[in-house]
Design an enzyme around this catalytic site. Sequence first.
Site, PDB file in Angstrom:
ATOM      1  N   TYR A  84       0.824  -1.031  -0.054  1.00  0.00           N
ATOM      2  CA  TYR A  84       0.100   0.107  -0.118  1.00  0.00           C
ATOM      3  C   TYR A  84       0.865   1.552  -0.052  1.00  0.00           C
ATOM      4  O   TYR A  84       2.075   1.078   0.352  1.00  0.00           O
ATOM      5  CB  TYR A  84      -0.986  -0.169   1.171  1.00  0.00           C
ATOM      6  N   ARG A  86       7.885   3.857  -5.013  1.00  0.00           N
ATOM      7  CA  ARG A  86       7.805   3.044  -3.836  1.00  0.00           C
ATOM      8  C   ARG A  86       6.901   1.665  -3.930  1.00  0.00           C
ATOM      9  O   ARG A  86       7.220   0.599  -3.583  1.00  0.00           O
ATOM     10  CB  ARG A  86       7.595   3.699  -2.335  1.00  0.00           C
ATOM     11  N   ARG A 146      -8.728 -19.729  -1.344  1.00  0.00           N
ATOM     12  CA  ARG A 146      -7.866 -19.864   0.032  1.00  0.00           C
ATOM     13  C   ARG A 146      -6.896 -20.913  -0.360  1.00  0.00           C
ATOM     14  O   ARG A 146      -7.099 -21.799  -0.053  1.00  0.00           O
ATOM     15  CB  ARG A 146      -8.523 -19.541   1.265  1.00  0.00           C
ATOM     16  N   HIS A 178      -2.311 -21.014   0.469  1.00  0.00           N
ATOM     17  CA  HIS A 178      -1.058 -20.066   0.576  1.00  0.00           C
ATOM     18  C   HIS A 178      -0.265 -19.848  -0.804  1.00  0.00           C
ATOM     19  O   HIS A 178      -0.075 -18.604  -1.081  1.00  0.00           O
ATOM     20  CB  HIS A 178      -0.216 -20.626   1.574  1.00  0.00           C
ATOM     21  N   LYS A 238       6.423  -1.691   1.890  1.00  0.00           N
ATOM     22  CA  LYS A 238       5.295  -1.187   2.523  1.00  0.00           C
ATOM     23  C   LYS A 238       4.212  -2.307   2.532  1.00  0.00           C
ATOM     24  O   LYS A 238       3.030  -2.022   1.668  1.00  0.00           O
ATOM     25  CB  LYS A 238       5.022   0.186   1.950  1.00  0.00           C
ATOM     26  N   GLU A 263      12.585   3.017  13.393  1.00  0.00           N
ATOM     27  CA  GLU A 263      11.576   3.621  12.994  1.00  0.00           C
ATOM     28  C   GLU A 263      10.764   3.759  14.035  1.00  0.00           C
ATOM     29  O   GLU A 263      10.316   2.841  15.086  1.00  0.00           O
ATOM     30  CB  GLU A 263      11.238   3.440  11.751  1.00  0.00           C
ATOM     31  N   LEU A 303      11.177   1.453   6.517  1.00  0.00           N
ATOM     32  CA  LEU A 303      10.828   2.012   5.555  1.00  0.00           C
ATOM     33  C   LEU A 303      11.438   3.469   5.244  1.00  0.00           C
ATOM     34  O   LEU A 303      11.441   4.207   6.145  1.00  0.00           O
ATOM     35  CB  LEU A 303       9.255   2.395   5.611  1.00  0.00           C
TER      36      LEU A 303
END
Length: 282
Positions: free
Chosen positions: A33, A52, A100, A102, A147, A179, A203
Site C-alpha cells: 500500500y 515505492r 484460499r 497459500h 510497505k 523507526e 521504510l
Amino acid sequence: MPNIAFVNGKWSRLSAAKISIEDRGFQFGDGVYEVIRTYGQEAFGLKEHLNRLKTSAGEIEIPIPYSTAQLETFIRLGCQRSKFSDTNIYIQLTRGAAPRNHPFPKTVRPTLVMTFRETIKISTEVREKGVAVISLPDIRWGRCHIKSLNLLPNIMAREAAKRADAFEALLIRDGFVTEGAGSNVFAVLGKRVLTPPVSPFLLSGVTRDLVIKLGKKAGLEMVEEQLRLQDLKTADELFLTGTTVEVLPVIALDNRSIGSGCPGKTTAILYNAFQNYVQKTS
Ligand code: PDD
C-alpha cells in the site's frame, strides 16, 4: 463532499465500494500500500510514492495493472471528484481474489483499490506542544522496506502507545532504533541531525528522504547512522517524519523529557523548510 473509492477501474462512493471476501489482501494481507496526501490539488511526493509502490509490488511479485501515467491520472481524477481542500489518498494493491491457498494462484488478477478522504491534520496545539513517544521491541519481519499490508506489529505498537498516552512507539531491534510504528525518527545531538540508515528493517520514508535533503540545503549536518535507545534518551531534540505527521517534535520518550522538554530549534528549522517546500511545489 463525498469520500470516494476506486476499485479496479470503477469509481463509487466509498461506502458503496466492494471487493471479494476471497481477496488475498483480506485473507492473507497479501499486498502492499501507499498513503499519499495532497496540499490543495497537488499530490505530495507522488512520483516517489508511486516508485515505492512499484518497488514494494515487485518485491512480492504482484504486477501493477496500470501504468504510472494511468495511476497519476486516476489520482488526479479522484482528487478533483472528491473536492477536498487536502486529500488523503490510500492505495492498496493485492494479489486479488482466489480460493484460499497459500501459494500464489496460477492466474493472478490483482486488486487495486484507492480511497480519497479528507486529510485529518495534526492540530496546531499538538504541534506547538510536541508529542510523547514510547519505545518497544521491534517484532516485525526482516523486510520492512516493503510497505506491506501486514501491519499487526505496527498496530499493536500504536495501540500500546495510545494506552500509554503517547503518540507513537519507536521500535528497537538488536539494540538499535529502526523507526516509529508509522513514521521515521530523527535525533538532534549537538550539531548533528541523525536518523537510522536505510536498511531492510525500516521504510525509506518519502518525508524522511526529503527532510534529509532540505536539512543539507539549510546547512545542517544530516547524518544517516545507527542510533541506540540511549542516544535518543540523551538527544537534544527528537522528531518524527511521515506523510501524516510531516515534521513533528517529540518532547518525551518513555516518560522522560527530551532536551528542554519543549520542541527544539532544529526541528522548527526543518518543519519550516518542509512547509516552504510544500508551498513552492503545490
Ligand atoms: N506510514 N515508517 C513506517 C513504518 C510508516 O508506516 C510510514 C508511513 C513511514 C513514513 O513514510 P512516508 O514519509 O513515506 O509517509 C515510515 C503511513 C503514513 C501509514 O501507514 O499510514
